[in-house]
Design an enzyme around this catalytic site. Structure first.
Site, PDB file in Angstrom:
ATOM      1  N   LYS A   1      16.460  28.156  21.197  1.00 65.23           N
ATOM      2  CA  LYS A   1      16.602  26.830  21.779  1.00 65.23           C
ATOM      3  C   LYS A   1      15.943  26.776  23.160  1.00 65.23           C
ATOM      4  CE  LYS A   1      20.975  27.073  24.141  1.00 65.23           C
ATOM      5  NZ  LYS A   1      22.400  27.066  24.168  1.00 65.23           N
TER       6      LYS A   1
ATOM      7  N   LYS B   1      17.376  26.669  30.143  1.00 71.03           N
ATOM      8  CA  LYS B   1      17.087  26.718  31.573  1.00 71.03           C
ATOM      9  C   LYS B   1      16.668  28.107  31.997  1.00 71.03           C
ATOM     10  CE  LYS B   1      20.759  23.356  32.706  1.00 71.03           C
ATOM     11  NZ  LYS B   1      22.224  23.377  32.620  1.00 71.03           N
TER      12      LYS B   1
ATOM     13  N   LYS C   1      26.051  35.181  25.865  1.00 74.89           N
ATOM     14  CA  LYS C   1      25.822  35.364  27.302  1.00 74.89           C
ATOM     15  C   LYS C   1      26.265  36.733  27.782  1.00 74.89           C
ATOM     16  CE  LYS C   1      25.678  30.657  29.060  1.00 74.89           C
ATOM     17  NZ  LYS C   1      26.214  29.703  30.043  1.00 74.89           N
TER      18      LYS C   1
END
Ligand code: TYM
Length: 341
Positions: free
Chosen positions: A203, A206, A111
């Site tokens: 993966k 969102k 991230k």
């Protein structure tokens, strides 16, 4: 006693991965366990969120929980920020966890990317807050997708270090050997890591820029159909044995999704569809996904029409969560040596 805790971030676009890896399993555990399911809004703000959107997303995750079949009367559903113990225990854990442990968290590295100097301090401490979520309720089992495995290992490390750092005080206060349990992750089934429909090596997430990469819980039948039909695949027919999926990530993903949606195994799906063309299998997957997800999206929309009813559920859940949480905070203060006058 066995107690289940898990959380979902209100950051938008709840998708099939969240459903199959987590929420569908939350529903199943209600039969056998005392369950606490949390909308983790404190985690969401580790990355800036638009305030109006955050509110909407908190209510949307709550609506998804209920639409999927979680019973907020028999179990506890609430949003994290309403129970102050999460933030309080996280602070204590920030003083137990080591910088080196958090430096090793792969999700933080992903991230933060290259811009490590410019991410929030909260993003770095994220796993410590997650450990606090779980241990505030002394939960023994945590259902999650594969991507949370490392965070749950850290949760055990924090519990263990707290138990040893304060061992004598834990005993003096009458809690015996250790205060916090070593929580077991529950990561199982054919869809613990649902992949992007556009790229079998990423993966489903969102935040993927392409909406075609994921099936959202709020997608209608047409959207689901077009996303499944356009999902990336290879030209080979489906294999008849599970080993045949090994070097075929896209095929593996779709078979896993089918298996999870129909509560069976990948092998059972291949026994039925193996040797056939992908297009036939995809048509069956469209029908299955529409049948399973359509009613959830519809129910979410209906629930979102009455915001005050959702807020009442969150308030009731928070009131009940707080009873457990406040006791833990009192115990932790006594163990650590804070004066409670
Ligand atoms: P979050 O909000 O990213 O995801 C919620 C749940 O969905 C699972 N999941 C997936 N499962 C399978 N395939 C995927 N592609 C996929 N994407 C997401 C996640 O593993 C998760 O179970 N850190 C957590 C939230 C959290 C939490 C907790 C979880 C905060 N405190 C305490 C458990 C216990 C997160 O970001 O989940």
């Amino acid at each position: 006693a066995e107690r289940v805790f898990s959380g979902v971030q209100p950051t938008g676009n709840l998708h099939l991965g969240n459903y199959l890896g987590a929420i569908k399993r939350f529903v199943a555990l209600q039969e056998s366990h005392e369950c606490i399911y949390c909308v983790v809004d404190l985690h969401a703000i580790t990355v800036w969120q638009d305030p109006a959107e955050l509110k909407r997303h908190i209510r949307e995750v709550t609506a998804a929980f209920i639409a999927c079949g979680i019973d907020p009367k028999r179990h506890i559903v609430f949003n994290q920020s309403q129970v102050s113990g999460h933030a309080e225990l996280a602070w204590v854990f920030n003083c137990v966890a080591r910088m080196g442990w958090l430096n090793r968290m792969t999700q933080f590295k992903e991230k933060a990317g290259k811009d490590r100097e410019n991410v929030s301090l909260g993003l770095f401490a994220y796993p410590s807050l997650m450990a606090a979520d779980i241990l505030l309720y002394r939960a023994t089992h945590v259902p999650v997708g594969e991507d949370q495995k490392q965070h749950l290992e850290l949760t055990r490390d924090i519990a263990q270090k707290f138990n040893t750092d304060f061992g004598p005080s834990i005993a003096e206060n009458g809690f015996g050997e250790g205060y916090f349990p070593l929580t077991e992750p529950l990561i199982a089934g054919p869809a613990t890591r649902v992949m992007s429909l556009r790229d079998g090596s990423k993966k489903m997430s969102k935040s993927d820029a392409s909406d075609m990469s994921r099936i959202n819980l709020t997608d209608d039948a047409d959207a689901i159909a077009s996303k499944v039909r356009k999902a990336k695949t290879d030209p080979e027919p489906l294999p008849s044995e599970e080993e045949g999926l090994k070097a075929r990530p896209e095929a593996d993903n779709l078979v896993g999704i089918y298996a999870a949606l129909s509560d069976t195994t990948k092998q059972a799906v291949l026994t039925e569809y193996g040797g056939g063309q992908f297009s036939t299998f995809k048509m069956a997957l469209v029908d299955l996904a529409v049948a399973k997800l359509g009613p959830i999206g519809g129910e979410m929309q209906r629930l979102m029409g009455d915001v005050s009813a959702i807020d009442a559920i969150l308030k009731d859940g928070a009131d009940r969560a707080r009873v457990i949480a406040d006791q833990t905070i009192r115990d932790v203060k006594d163990i650590v040596g804070m004066v409670r006058a």
